[in-house]
Design a protein around this motif. Sequence first.
Motif, PDB file in Angstrom:
ATOM      1  N   UNK A  48      37.182 -12.695  -0.106  1.00  0.00           N
ATOM      2  CA  UNK A  48      36.962 -11.226   0.265  1.00  0.00           C
ATOM      3  C   UNK A  48      36.181 -10.943  -1.189  1.00  0.00           C
ATOM      4  N   UNK A  49      36.554 -11.251  -2.331  1.00  0.00           N
ATOM      5  CA  UNK A  49      36.095 -10.941  -3.772  1.00  0.00           C
ATOM      6  C   UNK A  49      34.563 -11.306  -3.822  1.00  0.00           C
ATOM      7  N   UNK A  50      34.426 -12.634  -3.234  1.00  0.00           N
ATOM      8  CA  UNK A  50      32.940 -12.993  -3.000  1.00  0.00           C
ATOM      9  C   UNK A  50      32.098 -12.109  -2.235  1.00  0.00           C
ATOM     10  N   UNK A  51      32.609 -11.721  -1.070  1.00  0.00           N
ATOM     11  CA  UNK A  51      31.858 -10.925  -0.158  1.00  0.00           C
ATOM     12  C   UNK A  51      31.510  -9.543  -0.849  1.00  0.00           C
TER      13      UNK A  51
ATOM     14  N   UNK B 141      34.181 -19.772   8.846  1.00  0.00           N
ATOM     15  CA  UNK B 141      35.128 -19.237   9.838  1.00  0.00           C
ATOM     16  C   UNK B 141      36.338 -18.803   8.778  1.00  0.00           C
ATOM     17  N   UNK B 142      36.596 -19.488   7.610  1.00  0.00           N
ATOM     18  CA  UNK B 142      37.439 -19.176   6.826  1.00  0.00           C
ATOM     19  C   UNK B 142      37.222 -17.784   6.099  1.00  0.00           C
TER      20      UNK B 142
ATOM     21  N   UNK C 262      37.589 -11.788   5.885  1.00  0.00           N
ATOM     22  CA  UNK C 262      37.000 -10.500   5.856  1.00  0.00           C
ATOM     23  C   UNK C 262      37.532  -9.742   7.029  1.00  0.00           C
ATOM     24  N   UNK C 263      37.653 -10.328   8.349  1.00  0.00           N
ATOM     25  CA  UNK C 263      38.227  -9.593   9.242  1.00  0.00           C
ATOM     26  C   UNK C 263      39.730  -8.953   8.980  1.00  0.00           C
ATOM     27  N   UNK C 264      40.529  -9.705   8.153  1.00  0.00           N
ATOM     28  CA  UNK C 264      41.979  -9.359   7.769  1.00  0.00           C
ATOM     29  C   UNK C 264      41.621  -8.075   6.805  1.00  0.00           C
ATOM     30  N   UNK C 265      40.694  -8.191   5.919  1.00  0.00           N
ATOM     31  CA  UNK C 265      40.277  -7.061   5.131  1.00  0.00           C
ATOM     32  C   UNK C 265      39.863  -5.788   5.813  1.00  0.00           C
ATOM     33  N   UNK C 266      38.843  -5.916   6.408  1.00  0.00           N
ATOM     34  CA  UNK C 266      38.267  -4.579   7.322  1.00  0.00           C
ATOM     35  C   UNK C 266      38.937  -4.286   8.448  1.00  0.00           C
TER      36      UNK C 266
END
Length: 117
Positions: free
Chosen positions: A30-33, A67-68, A73-77
């Motif tokens: 998530x940080x990379x994103x 996929x990871x 990202x799904x968990x985050x958003x």
Amino acid sequence: MYEKYMQLLEEEAKIRNLKNRSILCYKNYVSYFLNYVGKDPQELSCQDVRDFLLAKKEEGLKATTLNLYNSAIVSFTGTSCISSGMMSGCPACASTISSPPLCPGRILTDSSIRPMT
């Protein structure tokens, strides 16, 4: 800059009983994103997710790693942006992600708790 979001992500992952290594990976992905898009998390769109994942694919990442990233990202958003609508260029998918990232009220709401049957 994103510390409070990383803390909420970690708390949600613990609630979901993820292992420490998984939590660390989710936080890194998530940080990379977030660093890639460079936006306030409240302004993220599905197009941002798509652009990020495509860039990672072009860097040579394998499908399993993508996929990871997507799972983190799904968990985050709280929103999955990988759908047939997005892939076909659905205009709604370029809009801002509807739920605020990791809103504390989103983590455990009546609708998010599945009854155990």
